[in-house]
Design a protein around this motif. Structure first.
Motif, PDB file in Angstrom:
ATOM      1  N   ASP A   1       0.850  -1.193   0.000  1.00  0.00           N
ATOM      2  CA  ASP A   1       0.000   0.000   0.000  1.00  0.00           C
ATOM      3  C   ASP A   1       0.886   1.243   0.000  1.00  0.00           C
ATOM      4  N   LYS A   2       1.117   1.804  -1.176  1.00  0.00           N
ATOM      5  CA  LYS A   2       2.069   2.907  -1.323  1.00  0.00           C
ATOM      6  C   LYS A   2       1.701   4.129  -0.484  1.00  0.00           C
ATOM      7  N   ASN A   3       0.417   4.444  -0.389  1.00  0.00           N
ATOM      8  CA  ASN A   3       0.021   5.589   0.447  1.00  0.00           C
ATOM      9  C   ASN A   3       0.356   5.331   1.902  1.00  0.00           C
ATOM     10  N   ARG A   4       0.023   4.160   2.400  1.00  0.00           N
ATOM     11  CA  ARG A   4       0.315   3.820   3.796  1.00  0.00           C
ATOM     12  C   ARG A   4       1.825   3.739   4.029  1.00  0.00           C
ATOM     13  N   ILE A   5       2.579   3.250   3.052  1.00  0.00           N
ATOM     14  CA  ILE A   5       4.038   3.193   3.187  1.00  0.00           C
ATOM     15  C   ILE A   5       4.578   4.604   3.412  1.00  0.00           C
ATOM     16  N   SER A   6       4.098   5.556   2.615  1.00  0.00           N
ATOM     17  CA  SER A   6       4.543   6.946   2.774  1.00  0.00           C
ATOM     18  C   SER A   6       4.135   7.501   4.134  1.00  0.00           C
ATOM     19  N   GLU A   7       2.886   7.263   4.524  1.00  0.00           N
ATOM     20  CA  GLU A   7       2.408   7.777   5.808  1.00  0.00           C
ATOM     21  C   GLU A   7       3.172   7.179   6.978  1.00  0.00           C
ATOM     22  N   GLU A   8       3.320   5.869   6.970  1.00  0.00           N
ATOM     23  CA  GLU A   8       4.009   5.208   8.083  1.00  0.00           C
ATOM     24  C   GLU A   8       5.500   5.494   8.060  1.00  0.00           C
ATOM     25  N   GLY A   9       6.077   5.632   6.855  1.00  0.00           N
ATOM     26  CA  GLY A   9       7.483   6.017   6.754  1.00  0.00           C
ATOM     27  C   GLY A   9       7.727   7.391   7.366  1.00  0.00           C
ATOM     28  N   ALA A  10       6.807   8.316   7.103  1.00  0.00           N
ATOM     29  CA  ALA A  10       6.911   9.661   7.685  1.00  0.00           C
ATOM     30  C   ALA A  10       6.800   9.596   9.205  1.00  0.00           C
ATOM     31  N   ASP A  11       5.836   8.804   9.694  1.00  0.00           N
ATOM     32  CA  ASP A  11       5.682   8.655  11.147  1.00  0.00           C
ATOM     33  C   ASP A  11       6.932   8.063  11.776  1.00  0.00           C
TER      34      ASP A  11
END
Length: 91
Positions: A53-63
């Protein structure tokens, strides 16, 4: 990253009850709170990657990066020292 680090530095120097950053940096658990958040965000990042899930990867990576930076600050280690270490590893 430098701008985020500057905000972390500001919140550390001038804590605010409304600031999430301040709450983590001044939590009664000390560094353990930052480390708990890193563990939580790391797990969520791994799951996002496994699910593709590319969107979640970006969100969780940022977190994950944000909480990593909070733990650095709480540990008294600068972001620059991490950059310097990475630079020293280039051959």
């Amino acid at each position: 990253m430098d701008e985020i680090w500057a905000v972390i530095e500001e919140r550390a120097a001038h804590p605010s009850e409304e600031s999430y950053t301040s709450k983590i940096l001044t939590h009664s658990k000390g560094i353990d709170k930052s480390l708990e958040k890193i563990g939580e965000e790391c797990t969520e990042f791994i799951i996002a990657v496994k699910n593709g899930d590319k969107n979640r990867i970006s969100e969780e990576g940022a977190d994950l990066l944000f909480h990593f930076m909070l733990a650095l600050k709480r540990s008294g280690v600068t972001l620059q020292s991490v950059w310097d270490e990475l630079q020293s590893r280039r051959h």
